[in-house]
Write an enzyme that holds these catalytic residues in place. Structure first.
Site, PDB file in Angstrom:
ATOM      1  N   ASP A 527       0.824  -1.196   0.000  1.00  0.00           N
ATOM      2  CA  ASP A 527       0.000   0.000   0.000  1.00  0.00           C
ATOM      3  C   ASP A 527       0.863   1.252   0.000  1.00  0.00           C
ATOM      4  O   ASP A 527       1.993   1.238   0.478  1.00  0.00           O
ATOM      5  CB  ASP A 527      -0.881   0.018   1.252  1.00  0.00           C
ATOM      6  N   ASP A 529       0.709   3.634   1.842  1.00  0.00           N
ATOM      7  CA  ASP A 529       0.588   4.326   3.125  1.00  0.00           C
ATOM      8  C   ASP A 529       1.761   3.992   4.037  1.00  0.00           C
ATOM      9  O   ASP A 529       2.712   3.326   3.631  1.00  0.00           O
ATOM     10  CB  ASP A 529      -0.753   3.978   3.798  1.00  0.00           C
ATOM     11  N   ASP A 531       2.053   2.031   6.691  1.00  0.00           N
ATOM     12  CA  ASP A 531       2.314   0.624   6.968  1.00  0.00           C
ATOM     13  C   ASP A 531       2.943  -0.062   5.768  1.00  0.00           C
ATOM     14  O   ASP A 531       3.856  -0.865   5.904  1.00  0.00           O
ATOM     15  CB  ASP A 531       1.014  -0.103   7.338  1.00  0.00           C
TER      16      ASP A 531
END
Ligand code: 0RA
Length: 663
Positions: A527, A529, A531
């Site tokens: 992803d 993002d 994380d």
């Protein structure tokens, strides 16, 4: 991307340029032509690494002045017009006529003749070999504009070039210098017909400049990024680095987020026939065994080399000799191994020598054998002395090494019985959806974050050539745990057996063998993002430590799922990042539809995932270089250590700025 390294030698002879240039310009162009013809030979590549080498090259020259004792301040400024300015308060490049070139000023020679810098009988350790030390003329050759302002003997001089080293204005006295000022200010704009992209990355320069400040005790380096000034009306970002303690401060900084075993940083130094070595060290309570950072003439030798070898062997013998002497080992105990002793060690070994030989895959390994014995001798006596004088610290260090050995022996036993078959690829992991092709050259392994995204990827893929391995949750941080735990981790175990070529550092294994890989492309699909970037960094760190050849052979890639989507009519348009979004909006003043910020891979259905991220005809893959992985790893160890809060903070602060290295 495309950071290819040309392997063959430059012809050295340039075709004469006739017609448009005057005689002077012709000589100049002949001199620098090889650089323009084969930039990679001189700066490694025309990708981002090569671009940043231009800055390092000028800064290295200023650092040479500092090492010779003539310079204490270096200011690096990125200007809004795309240029980079490096100012130092050294002696200033000489401006008088050069003895070997009666018609030219020395400044012109330095800026237009390859390797001219060293011909001045300048003192000290010039960085040569490797990718550095090629001379500022190389920067000139690869810049569309370059200006040097020189303050010397109370006068300010200017010399200007354009089009890759063509003289625009000969060295001219333009008036008095500010009172007491000496030094050189070089401003250059990289040539956008040479480089794939000419935008400097502030984070890359910041890290590098900080490292140089650590390696040159007392040198002040100021970095200013003015680029957002014009567009965003913000104050320029400014970093100032100055470390009176030099590499001692470096080690303290490296250990900042871990718990140190003791407060004081150990330090030793020695010199022999003009070669110098300095070592700083401190243990923390972590399990990392590769906290040894080595440097030669200010260059990070990420592949180690003779100096690192010398230090490792000295450390092992000094600690064992001390432990035996103090009866801290039982007579029938074997010696402590190097790995046992290095567990939790953070050390910086910095050598300065006259003709460094850089070897290895990335020219980042020091080859001078004389350095092994110099460092070995200096480190053995320095460490023995330190142990004698620090009995309580010595006790902690040896206690930790004895613990490490116990863990190693126990784990070895367990692993020999349990893990061996799994590691040998007795079966493929259940989580793997393999491709049908058995030909590694056309097979790709997608490592996908999360089971749901894994499901979409499985549905989307081309089953002939694309295998899918979902990775759940956070994989183990390989730097923060004992090596044997790495191999007990399910996610890592699945990864190792899927790739099928073994792994470095597992007992009973033959190491990692690139010839056995089942896929020539290993693609990380995470992803966009925080994380996701964390998982990506952890994976890169793992590859860097345990499957380095995979990176060395350019087999690791990062997939780029889009960050935004928006509607154009009924059609969905995906946009990779903010830049793509801005580009999309340019010329679309009446685009009224909202931009969706895509949160996760899981939000895309299989078709969308295929179209935007997996389809070989449309996707963009970023190939990860060994250097980038090493940097990820270094940043990781520098900035993360064992402190979870620090890690989180760093991730959050940097998540928007970075791509691979956005740990
Ligand atoms: C040639 C000779 C000397 C210094 C330099 C070059 C020099 C080059 C650069 C590039 C950036 N900053 C620099 N500072 C100095 C020796 C000067 C002397 O002997 O006076």
């Amino acid at each position: 991307m495309g950071d290819a390294q040309p392997a063959d030698a430059a012809s050295g002879v340039a075709a004469p340029v006739v017609g448009a240039y005057n005689a002077d310009a012709i000589t100049v162009l002949e001199g620098l032509e090889p650089v323009r013809e084969r930039p990679g030979m001189f700066i490694g590549s025309t990708g981002p690494n090569g671009l940043h080498h231009l800055v390092y090259e000028v800064v290295d020259n200023a650092v040479d002045e500092a090492m010779a004792g003539h310079c204490s301040l270096i200011e690096v400024t990125l200007r809004a017009d795309g240029s980079c300015c490096v100012a130092d308060d050294g002696r200033g490049i000489p401006v008088e006529t050069h003895s070997q070139y009666p018609n030219k000023s020395a400044a012109e020679v330095v800026l237009t003749v390859l390797h001219a810098g060293g011909k001045f009988g300048g003192s000290g350790y010039k960085v040569s070999g490797g990718l550095h030390g090629v001379g500022v003329s190389v920067v000139n050759a690869l810049s569309c504009e370059l200006e040097a302002l020189i303050d010397r003997d109370g006068r300010r001089w200017r010399i200007q070039f354009h089009n890759g080293g063509e003289l625009v204005g000969e060295v001219t006295d333009i008036g008095p210098s500010p009172v007491g000022r000496t030094g050189t200010t070089i401003t250059f704009r990289p040539d956008d017909t040479v480089f794939e992209q000419v935008e400097f990355r502030a984070q890359t320069l910041t890290e590098r400049l900080q490292m140089m400040a650590f390696l040159n005790a007392g040198l002040r380096i100021v970095f200013t990024d003015e680029r957002r000034l014009a567009t965003h009306h913000t104050v320029p970002t400014l970093h100032e680095f100055c470390y009176p303690g030099g590499i001692r401060d470096f080690v303290r900084h490296l250990n900042e987020s871990s718990e140190a075993l003791f407060d004081e940083v150990g330090y030793l130094s020695a010199a022999e026939e003009g070669d110098e070595v300095e070592i700083a060290f401190q243990w923390n309570n972590g399990f990392n065994t590769d906290g040894l950072h080595s440097f030669a003439n200010g260059i990070n030798t990420i592949e180690g080399g003779m100096h690192a070898e010398g230090f490792r062997s000295a450390l092992t013998s000094a600690v064992n000799a001390y432990a035996r002497d103090r009866k801290m080992l039982r007579p029938d105990d074997g010696n402590l191994q190097g790995d046992d002793i290095r567990e939790g060690l953070t050390a910086v070994v910095s050598v300065r020598l006259h003709s460094p030989q850089f070897e290895g895959q990335t020219k980042a390994k020091l080859g001078n054998t004389a350095m092994r014995s110099l460092v070995q001798k200096a480190a053995y006596s320095g460490l023995s002395e330190w142990l004698e004088e620090h009995p309580s610290e010595a006790k902690l260090v040896i206690g930790k090494a004895v613990d490490a050995r116990r863990a190693r022996v126990a784990a070895q036993k367990a692993r020999n019985t349990v893990r061996k078959s799994a590691l040998r690829g007795a079966g493929l992991p259940g989580k793997l959806t393999d491709c049908s092709s058995g030909d590694p050259s056309e097979s790709e392994l997608y490592i996908v974050e999360g089971d749901s995204a894994g499901g979409s990827a499985k549905e989307a893929r081309d089953p002939a050539t694309m295998a899918i391995l979902p990775i759940r949750g956070k994989i183990l941080n390989v730097q923060r745990c004992r090596p044997e735990r790495i191999f007990d981790n399910n996610e890592i175990g699945a990864l190792i057996s899927a790739i099928g070529a073994g792994v470095e550092g597992a007992t009973g294994e033959g190491g990692f063998d690139i010839e056995r890989v089942r896929y020539r492309k290993v693609i990380l699909l995470c992803d966009a993002d925080v994380d996701g970037s964390h998982i990506r960094t952890l994976l890169l760190t793992f590859f860097f430590h345990r499957m380095r050849a995979l990176l060395g052979h350019g087999c690791v890639y990062i997939a780029q799922p889009p960050l935004y989507s928006t509607k154009v009519g009924t059609e969905t348009v995906y946009l990779k990042d903010d830049r793509a979004k801005t580009a999309f909006l340019t010329g679309r003043p009446n685009h009224r539809n909202e931009f969706q910020r895509l949160k996760g891979l899981g939000e895309m259905d299989a078709q969308e995932l295929w179209d935007t991220t997996m389809d070989p005809q449309q996707r963009t893959l970023l190939r990860v270089t060994l250097e980038e992985a090493a940097t990820a790893d270094l940043i990781f160890s520098i900035l993360m250590g064992d402190d979870v809060d620090a890690r989180r903070g760093f991730i959050q602060n940097n998540a928007s700025d970075v791509r691979f290295l956005d740990v």
